[in-house]
Scaffold this active site. Structure first.
Site, short mmCIF file in Angstrom:
data_model
loop_
_atom_site.label_atom_id
_atom_site.label_comp_id
_atom_site.label_asym_id
_atom_site.label_seq_id
_atom_site.Cartn_x
_atom_site.Cartn_y
_atom_site.Cartn_z
N GLU A 71 0.84 -1.20 0.00
CA GLU A 71 0.00 0.00 0.00
C GLU A 71 0.87 1.25 0.00
O GLU A 71 1.98 1.23 0.53
CB GLU A 71 -0.81 0.05 1.31
CG GLU A 71 -1.97 -0.91 1.38
CD GLU A 71 -3.26 -0.24 0.98
OE1 GLU A 71 -3.23 0.70 0.15
OE2 GLU A 71 -4.29 -0.65 1.52
N ASP A 72 0.34 2.33 -0.54
CA ASP A 72 1.05 3.61 -0.49
C ASP A 72 0.83 4.30 0.86
O ASP A 72 1.78 4.73 1.51
CB ASP A 72 0.61 4.53 -1.64
CG ASP A 72 -0.91 4.69 -1.76
OD1 ASP A 72 -1.67 4.01 -1.02
OD2 ASP A 72 -1.35 5.48 -2.62
N ASP B 246 -4.98 5.54 5.67
CA ASP B 246 -5.59 6.75 6.21
C ASP B 246 -6.68 6.32 7.21
O ASP B 246 -6.37 6.01 8.35
CB ASP B 246 -6.13 7.55 5.01
CG ASP B 246 -6.71 8.89 5.35
OD1 ASP B 246 -6.19 9.55 6.26
OD2 ASP B 246 -7.68 9.31 4.69
N PHE C 64 -2.92 16.02 3.70
CA PHE C 64 -3.05 15.29 2.44
C PHE C 64 -1.75 15.44 1.67
O PHE C 64 -1.25 16.54 1.48
CB PHE C 64 -4.23 15.81 1.62
CG PHE C 64 -4.65 14.83 0.56
CD1 PHE C 64 -5.51 13.78 0.87
CD2 PHE C 64 -4.16 14.94 -0.73
CE1 PHE C 64 -5.88 12.86 -0.10
CE2 PHE C 64 -4.53 14.02 -1.71
CZ PHE C 64 -5.39 12.98 -1.39
N ARG D 11 1.32 12.03 -9.42
CA ARG D 11 1.84 10.69 -9.10
C ARG D 11 3.32 10.54 -9.45
O ARG D 11 4.03 9.75 -8.86
CB ARG D 11 1.07 9.62 -9.89
CG ARG D 11 -0.36 9.42 -9.42
CD ARG D 11 -0.90 8.11 -10.01
NE ARG D 11 -2.34 8.04 -10.00
CZ ARG D 11 -3.07 7.61 -8.97
NH1 ARG D 11 -2.48 7.26 -7.84
NH2 ARG D 11 -4.38 7.55 -9.05
P1 IMP Z 1 -8.28 4.88 3.58
O1 IMP Z 1 -8.96 6.09 4.16
O2 IMP Z 1 -7.28 4.30 4.54
O3 IMP Z 1 -9.28 3.90 3.09
O4 IMP Z 1 -7.45 5.38 2.35
C1 IMP Z 1 -8.04 5.34 1.09
C2 IMP Z 1 -7.11 5.70 -0.01
O5 IMP Z 1 -7.10 7.10 -0.05
C3 IMP Z 1 -5.66 5.30 0.11
O6 IMP Z 1 -5.38 4.02 -0.38
C4 IMP Z 1 -5.03 6.34 -0.79
O7 IMP Z 1 -5.13 5.93 -2.15
C5 IMP Z 1 -5.91 7.53 -0.57
N1 IMP Z 1 -5.31 8.48 0.37
C6 IMP Z 1 -5.49 8.60 1.69
N2 IMP Z 1 -4.77 9.63 2.18
C7 IMP Z 1 -4.11 10.13 1.14
C8 IMP Z 1 -3.18 11.21 0.98
O8 IMP Z 1 -2.80 11.92 1.92
N3 IMP Z 1 -2.74 11.43 -0.28
C9 IMP Z 1 -3.10 10.67 -1.35
N4 IMP Z 1 -3.95 9.67 -1.26
C10 IMP Z 1 -4.46 9.41 -0.03
MG MG Z 2 -5.67 7.35 -4.40
#
Ligand code: IMP
Ligand code: MG
Length: 174
Positions: free
Chosen positions: A99-100, A103, A152, A165
């Site tokens: 995962e990148d 959040d 973010f 990206r």
């Molecule tokens: P989740 O809220 O953990 O489900 O994150 C959902 C998705 O939102 C992640 O896999 C990322 O692709 C994207 N995401 C969450 N925070 C960031 C950020 O700070 N920058 C870019 N993408 C984000």
């Molecule tokens: Mg994304």
């Protein structure tokens, strides 16, 4: 291309490289000789995964999964949908989900629940970035690059509505 909307650099390319080196070594210790399969979460994790896998000694196969969490901009709706399933048969295999950024945790939870249906031997998660202050759903993260505060960020695979990206570093969005 102008990046006037971007704020300060949160991680330089060199700092990212040090995290990736350390993570690769940690992951190598975990897997020894078990031929795991990397499940790369599209699209944000593709840059990190390409660097990480090339620094690992472990022999590993590669598959992809794509999920969409609805909403654009810096918000997330909380609704996660599967866009592309695994192509490999991962039953009985050890899986490393790449995962990148984690959040709220909803995307990772969805992926872990989905992958469990394929009956792997074991599933571990590596994420370059982690935003613990934003967590809504509890998820295990076995290998973490570094924590970031509630902001973010974009670059190194991560986007804002599809942009940024290809940046080699990670920057905050103003
Ligand atoms: P989740 O809220 O953990 O489900 O994150 C959902 C998705 O939102 C992640 O896999 C990322 O692709 C994207 N995401 C969450 N925070 C960031 C950020 O700070 N920058 C870019 N993408 C984000
Ligand atoms: Mg994304």
């Amino acid at each position: 291309m102008a990046h006037g909307e971007l704020g300060r650099v949160v991680l330089t390319a060199q700092e990212i490289g040090s995290h990736v080196d350390r993570l690769a070594a940690e992951i190598d210790r975990e897997y020894a000789s078990s031929l795991p399969v990397a499940v790369i979460v599209l699209r944000g994790a593709f840059v990190f995964a390409a660097d990480l896998l090339r620094r690992m000694e472990t022999e590993i196969t590669v598959d992809f999964i794509e999920v969409a969490s609805y909403g654009s901009g810096t918000g997330s709706s909380g609704h996660v949908e599967l866009r592309r399933d695994l192509r490999e048969d991962v039953a009985g295999r050890r899986i490393l989900v790449i995962e990148d950024i984690i959040d709220t945790g909803r995307t990772t939870r969805f992926i872990l629940d989905h992958i469990a249906l394929h009956e792997p031997a074991d599933v571990k998660v590596v994420s370059l970035l982690n935003k613990p202050a934003r967590r809504v759903v509890d998820v295990p993260i076995h290998f973490v690059g570094t924590n970031v505060p509630n902001m973010f960020v974009v670059g190194y695979g991560m986007d804002l509505d599809g942009r940024f990206r290809s940046l080699p570093h990670v920057a905050e969005v103003r």
